[in-house]
Scaffold this motif. Sequence first.
Motif, PDB file in Angstrom:
ATOM      1  N   SER A  77     103.133  26.524  24.392  1.00 30.78           N
ATOM      2  CA  SER A  77     102.626  27.657  23.609  1.00 30.78           C
ATOM      3  C   SER A  77     102.502  27.216  22.155  1.00 30.78           C
ATOM      4  CB  SER A  77     103.575  28.851  23.730  1.00 30.78           C
ATOM      5  OG  SER A  77     104.802  28.536  23.096  1.00 30.78           O
ATOM      6  N   ASP A  78     101.838  28.020  21.350  1.00 28.43           N
ATOM      7  CA  ASP A  78     101.666  27.685  19.935  1.00 28.43           C
ATOM      8  C   ASP A  78     103.015  27.586  19.224  1.00 28.43           C
ATOM      9  OD1 ASP A  78      98.944  27.530  20.190  1.00 28.43           O
ATOM     10  OD2 ASP A  78      98.593  29.616  19.589  1.00 28.43           O
ATOM     11  N   ALA A  79     103.939  28.455  19.581  1.00 30.91           N
ATOM     12  CA  ALA A  79     105.274  28.421  18.967  1.00 30.91           C
ATOM     13  C   ALA A  79     106.005  27.130  19.359  1.00 30.91           C
ATOM     14  CB  ALA A  79     106.090  29.639  19.394  1.00 30.91           C
ATOM     15  N   GLU A  80     105.886  26.720  20.614  1.00 26.14           N
ATOM     16  CA  GLU A  80     106.534  25.478  21.065  1.00 26.14           C
ATOM     17  C   GLU A  80     105.905  24.255  20.391  1.00 26.14           C
ATOM     18  OE1 GLU A  80     107.986  26.536  25.590  1.00 26.14           O
ATOM     19  OE2 GLU A  80     105.885  25.989  25.254  1.00 26.14           O
ATOM     20  N   LYS A  81     104.578  24.285  20.247  1.00 27.64           N
ATOM     21  CA  LYS A  81     103.907  23.175  19.563  1.00 27.64           C
ATOM     22  C   LYS A  81     104.368  23.074  18.115  1.00 27.64           C
ATOM     23  CE  LYS A  81      99.597  23.553  22.143  1.00 27.64           C
ATOM     24  NZ  LYS A  81      98.180  23.883  22.033  1.00 27.64           N
ATOM     25  N   ALA A  82     104.443  24.212  17.434  1.00 29.17           N
ATOM     26  CA  ALA A  82     104.872  24.216  16.031  1.00 29.17           C
ATOM     27  C   ALA A  82     106.319  23.750  15.907  1.00 29.17           C
ATOM     28  CB  ALA A  82     104.707  25.616  15.446  1.00 29.17           C
ATOM     29  N   ARG A  83     107.192  24.239  16.794  1.00 31.47           N
ATOM     30  CA  ARG A  83     108.600  23.837  16.773  1.00 31.47           C
ATOM     31  C   ARG A  83     108.737  22.327  17.018  1.00 31.47           C
ATOM     32  NH1 ARG A  83     111.422  25.278  21.939  1.00 31.47           N
ATOM     33  NH2 ARG A  83     110.319  23.374  22.452  1.00 31.47           N
ATOM     34  N   ASP A  84     108.051  21.823  18.045  1.00 32.22           N
ATOM     35  CA  ASP A  84     108.144  20.398  18.375  1.00 32.22           C
ATOM     36  C   ASP A  84     107.566  19.522  17.265  1.00 32.22           C
ATOM     37  OD1 ASP A  84     109.358  21.100  20.704  1.00 32.22           O
ATOM     38  OD2 ASP A  84     107.664  20.591  22.013  1.00 32.22           O
ATOM     39  N   LEU A  85     106.474  19.963  16.665  1.00 32.21           N
ATOM     40  CA  LEU A  85     105.882  19.208  15.560  1.00 32.21           C
ATOM     41  C   LEU A  85     106.829  19.175  14.367  1.00 32.21           C
ATOM     42  CD1 LEU A  85     103.440  17.597  14.705  1.00 32.21           C
ATOM     43  CD2 LEU A  85     102.405  19.698  13.871  1.00 32.21           C
ATOM     44  N   PHE A  86     107.481  20.307  14.076  1.00 37.26           N
ATOM     45  CA  PHE A  86     108.471  20.352  13.000  1.00 37.26           C
ATOM     46  C   PHE A  86     109.634  19.405  13.299  1.00 37.26           C
ATOM     47  CE2 PHE A  86     112.453  22.134  11.360  1.00 37.26           C
ATOM     48  CZ  PHE A  86     112.204  22.009  10.010  1.00 37.26           C
ATOM     49  N   TYR A  94     109.608  16.778  15.214  1.00 37.93           N
ATOM     50  CA  TYR A  94     109.134  15.393  15.133  1.00 37.93           C
ATOM     51  C   TYR A  94     109.064  14.935  13.673  1.00 37.93           C
ATOM     52  CZ  TYR A  94     106.092  11.373  15.135  1.00 37.93           C
ATOM     53  OH  TYR A  94     105.566  10.120  14.916  1.00 37.93           O
ATOM     54  N   ARG A  95     108.457  15.746  12.821  1.00 37.55           N
ATOM     55  CA  ARG A  95     108.267  15.361  11.417  1.00 37.55           C
ATOM     56  C   ARG A  95     109.586  15.294  10.649  1.00 37.55           C
ATOM     57  NH1 ARG A  95     102.871  18.861   9.986  1.00 37.55           N
ATOM     58  NH2 ARG A  95     101.403  17.502  11.071  1.00 37.55           N
ATOM     59  N   SER A  96     110.529  16.164  10.970  1.00 40.47           N
ATOM     60  CA  SER A  96     111.777  16.195  10.198  1.00 40.47           C
ATOM     61  C   SER A  96     112.854  15.260  10.736  1.00 40.47           C
ATOM     62  CB  SER A  96     112.317  17.623  10.131  1.00 40.47           C
ATOM     63  OG  SER A  96     112.671  18.069  11.428  1.00 40.47           O
ATOM     64  N   ASN A  97     112.882  15.013  12.035  1.00 38.47           N
ATOM     65  CA  ASN A  97     113.978  14.222  12.607  1.00 38.47           C
ATOM     66  C   ASN A  97     113.557  12.873  13.179  1.00 38.47           C
ATOM     67  OD1 ASN A  97     115.697  16.320  12.023  1.00 38.47           O
ATOM     68  ND2 ASN A  97     115.616  17.201  14.071  1.00 38.47           N
ATOM     69  N   VAL A  98     112.442  12.819  13.858  1.00 32.32           N
ATOM     70  CA  VAL A  98     112.066  11.604  14.592  1.00 32.32           C
ATOM     71  C   VAL A  98     111.237  10.658  13.738  1.00 32.32           C
ATOM     72  CG1 VAL A  98     110.896  10.735  16.639  1.00 32.32           C
ATOM     73  CG2 VAL A  98     112.200  12.847  16.769  1.00 32.32           C
ATOM     74  N   LYS A  99     110.250  11.157  13.048  1.00 30.50           N
ATOM     75  CA  LYS A  99     109.345  10.299  12.274  1.00 30.50           C
ATOM     76  C   LYS A  99     110.071   9.483  11.203  1.00 30.50           C
ATOM     77  CE  LYS A  99     104.870  10.326  10.027  1.00 30.50           C
ATOM     78  NZ  LYS A  99     103.753  11.146   9.567  1.00 30.50           N
TER      79      LYS A  99
END
Length: 125
Positions: free
Chosen positions: A27-36, A38-43
């Motif tokens: 869902s859009d909420a899951e995409k936004a959460r996962d992208l956040f 990724y950018r804050s912890n994984v990248k």
Amino acid sequence: YIGSRLQSKVIEYEETGWYDGDFEQKSDAEKARDLFLYRSNVKPVEERLKKFSLAVGGAWVASCLALNVASSSNPIFNQYDPRMLEKLSYDDKVAGVVARESNGRPTYCENRYYRTVANGGQGCN
């Protein structure tokens, strides 16, 4: 692996129950959460690992080159070459260079064989 899962637009279920191998759209909420996430912890971790790997690789290449240069350099003279020993007996200038290069120690001190022939390396210590 974690980064690719967080960036993916679908959820892939892997051997977790009756829905093995199932794909669902996020869902859009899951995409936004996962992208956040990724950018804050994984990248940042991925970028640090890339920099560290490049630095270690560069240091390894530099050490290989330094070892190659160091091992390919030849000494000024070969102290055990019979022609060099013959030349030392009549050329005082070459004998002076040899004495400076050996730091005042007999030249046989650097070789186990010649040190043994010289009765245990007298004058080497």
